[in-house]
Write a protein that holds these residues in place. Sequence first.
Motif, PDB file in Angstrom:
ATOM      1  N   ASP A  50      78.697  64.731  54.997  1.00 63.45           N
ATOM      2  CA  ASP A  50      77.764  63.929  55.168  1.00 63.45           C
ATOM      3  C   ASP A  50      77.690  62.510  54.746  1.00 63.45           C
ATOM      4  OD1 ASP A  50      76.409  66.131  56.218  1.00 63.45           O
ATOM      5  OD2 ASP A  50      75.286  66.778  54.418  1.00 63.45           O
ATOM      6  N   THR A  51      78.225  62.314  53.364  1.00 62.13           N
ATOM      7  CA  THR A  51      78.260  60.883  52.921  1.00 62.13           C
ATOM      8  C   THR A  51      79.283  60.151  53.811  1.00 62.13           C
ATOM      9  OG1 THR A  51      80.127  61.553  51.157  1.00 62.13           O
ATOM     10  CG2 THR A  51      77.638  61.634  50.715  1.00 62.13           C
ATOM     11  N   GLY A  52      80.354  60.610  54.244  1.00 57.64           N
ATOM     12  CA  GLY A  52      81.242  59.927  55.118  1.00 57.64           C
ATOM     13  C   GLY A  52      80.626  59.664  56.483  1.00 57.64           C
ATOM     14  N   ALA A  53      79.749  60.727  57.165  1.00 56.29           N
ATOM     15  CA  ALA A  53      79.265  60.308  58.289  1.00 56.29           C
ATOM     16  C   ALA A  53      78.277  59.171  58.152  1.00 56.29           C
ATOM     17  CB  ALA A  53      78.222  61.441  58.723  1.00 56.29           C
ATOM     18  N   ILE A  54      77.382  59.036  57.048  1.00 61.58           N
ATOM     19  CA  ILE A  54      76.694  57.934  57.065  1.00 61.58           C
ATOM     20  C   ILE A  54      77.389  56.721  56.819  1.00 61.58           C
ATOM     21  CG2 ILE A  54      75.040  56.713  55.022  1.00 61.58           C
ATOM     22  CD1 ILE A  54      74.285  59.718  54.608  1.00 61.58           C
ATOM     23  N   GLY A  55      78.437  56.444  55.843  1.00 62.93           N
ATOM     24  CA  GLY A  55      79.413  55.262  55.866  1.00 62.93           C
ATOM     25  C   GLY A  55      80.016  54.963  57.115  1.00 62.93           C
ATOM     26  N   GLY A  56      80.453  55.924  57.881  1.00 66.75           N
ATOM     27  CA  GLY A  56      81.330  55.620  58.993  1.00 66.75           C
ATOM     28  C   GLY A  56      80.292  55.065  60.125  1.00 66.75           C
ATOM     29  N   HIS A  57      78.910  55.493  60.266  1.00 66.85           N
ATOM     30  CA  HIS A  57      77.832  54.892  61.038  1.00 66.85           C
ATOM     31  C   HIS A  57      77.511  53.564  60.692  1.00 66.85           C
ATOM     32  CE1 HIS A  57      77.824  58.884  62.706  1.00 66.85           C
ATOM     33  NE2 HIS A  57      77.093  58.366  63.788  1.00 66.85           N
ATOM     34  N   ILE A  58      77.524  53.355  59.204  1.00 66.53           N
ATOM     35  CA  ILE A  58      76.788  51.822  58.474  1.00 66.53           C
ATOM     36  C   ILE A  58      78.032  51.001  59.014  1.00 66.53           C
ATOM     37  CG2 ILE A  58      76.782  50.585  56.602  1.00 66.53           C
ATOM     38  CD1 ILE A  58      75.273  53.133  55.367  1.00 66.53           C
ATOM     39  N   THR A  59      79.237  51.437  59.236  1.00 68.64           N
ATOM     40  CA  THR A  59      80.351  50.729  59.429  1.00 68.64           C
ATOM     41  C   THR A  59      80.529  50.210  60.695  1.00 68.64           C
ATOM     42  OG1 THR A  59      81.937  51.439  57.441  1.00 68.64           O
ATOM     43  CG2 THR A  59      83.147  50.304  59.191  1.00 68.64           C
ATOM     44  N   ARG A  60      80.293  51.063  61.586  1.00 70.24           N
ATOM     45  CA  ARG A  60      80.204  50.990  63.011  1.00 70.24           C
ATOM     46  C   ARG A  60      79.216  49.950  63.575  1.00 70.24           C
ATOM     47  NH1 ARG A  60      80.396  56.415  63.477  1.00 70.24           N
ATOM     48  NH2 ARG A  60      82.603  57.221  63.472  1.00 70.24           N
ATOM     49  N   ARG A  61      77.850  50.042  62.815  1.00 66.55           N
ATOM     50  CA  ARG A  61      76.987  49.286  63.041  1.00 66.55           C
ATOM     51  C   ARG A  61      77.020  47.924  62.452  1.00 66.55           C
ATOM     52  NH1 ARG A  61      70.965  51.278  62.291  1.00 66.55           N
ATOM     53  NH2 ARG A  61      71.921  52.946  63.312  1.00 66.55           N
ATOM     54  N   LEU A  62      77.290  47.740  61.562  1.00 66.06           N
ATOM     55  CA  LEU A  62      77.798  46.385  60.942  1.00 66.06           C
ATOM     56  C   LEU A  62      79.056  45.589  61.932  1.00 66.06           C
ATOM     57  CD1 LEU A  62      77.953  47.087  56.975  1.00 66.06           C
ATOM     58  CD2 LEU A  62      76.278  45.841  58.396  1.00 66.06           C
ATOM     59  N   VAL A  63      80.043  46.215  62.374  1.00 64.19           N
ATOM     60  CA  VAL A  63      80.982  45.844  63.368  1.00 64.19           C
ATOM     61  C   VAL A  63      80.215  45.324  64.631  1.00 64.19           C
ATOM     62  CG1 VAL A  63      83.023  46.401  64.493  1.00 64.19           C
ATOM     63  CG2 VAL A  63      82.841  46.930  62.129  1.00 64.19           C
ATOM     64  N   GLN A  64      79.288  46.067  65.137  1.00 64.33           N
ATOM     65  CA  GLN A  64      78.704  45.893  66.347  1.00 64.33           C
ATOM     66  C   GLN A  64      78.009  44.681  66.077  1.00 64.33           C
ATOM     67  OE1 GLN A  64      75.428  48.755  67.399  1.00 64.33           O
ATOM     68  NE2 GLN A  64      76.017  48.294  69.496  1.00 64.33           N
ATOM     69  N   ILE A  65      77.147  44.441  65.047  1.00 62.80           N
ATOM     70  CA  ILE A  65      76.402  43.305  64.764  1.00 62.80           C
ATOM     71  C   ILE A  65      77.244  42.173  64.584  1.00 62.80           C
ATOM     72  CG2 ILE A  65      74.972  42.310  63.021  1.00 62.80           C
ATOM     73  CD1 ILE A  65      73.837  45.173  62.273  1.00 62.80           C
ATOM     74  N   ALA A  66      78.233  42.265  64.033  1.00 67.01           N
ATOM     75  CA  ALA A  66      79.108  41.037  63.831  1.00 67.01           C
ATOM     76  C   ALA A  66      79.708  40.819  65.168  1.00 67.01           C
ATOM     77  CB  ALA A  66      80.181  41.339  63.072  1.00 67.01           C
ATOM     78  N   GLU A  67      80.204  41.806  65.885  1.00 65.35           N
ATOM     79  CA  GLU A  67      80.726  41.350  67.462  1.00 65.35           C
ATOM     80  C   GLU A  67      79.731  40.669  68.308  1.00 65.35           C
ATOM     81  OE1 GLU A  67      81.898  44.960  68.671  1.00 65.35           O
ATOM     82  OE2 GLU A  67      83.929  44.981  68.022  1.00 65.35           O
TER      83      GLU A  67
END
Length: 76
Positions: free
Chosen positions: A49-66
């Motif tokens: 669960d904690t990994g899923a949260i972290g992974g989705h946060i990372t994806r969203r931050l990369v998407q925002i940066a792109e």
Amino acid sequence: MATGQSRSSNSLVVPQATQALDQLKYEVAQELGIQIPQDGYYGYMASRDTGAIGGHITRRLVQIAEQQLAGNKFSR
């Protein structure tokens, strides 16, 4: 380790981003249907669960940066 303390050696480049990142964490957890402990202690949560949260946060931050980079590319 006491409740609310962190062992992380990560430090934010922009300290004011803490509140925004916390908000993002709660939004992602809600989308995934994961309840974040009110006391801030993650020791009883599954690593999955904690990994899923972290992974989705990372994806969203990369998407925002792109998106920001794409927007800046055409504004010059």
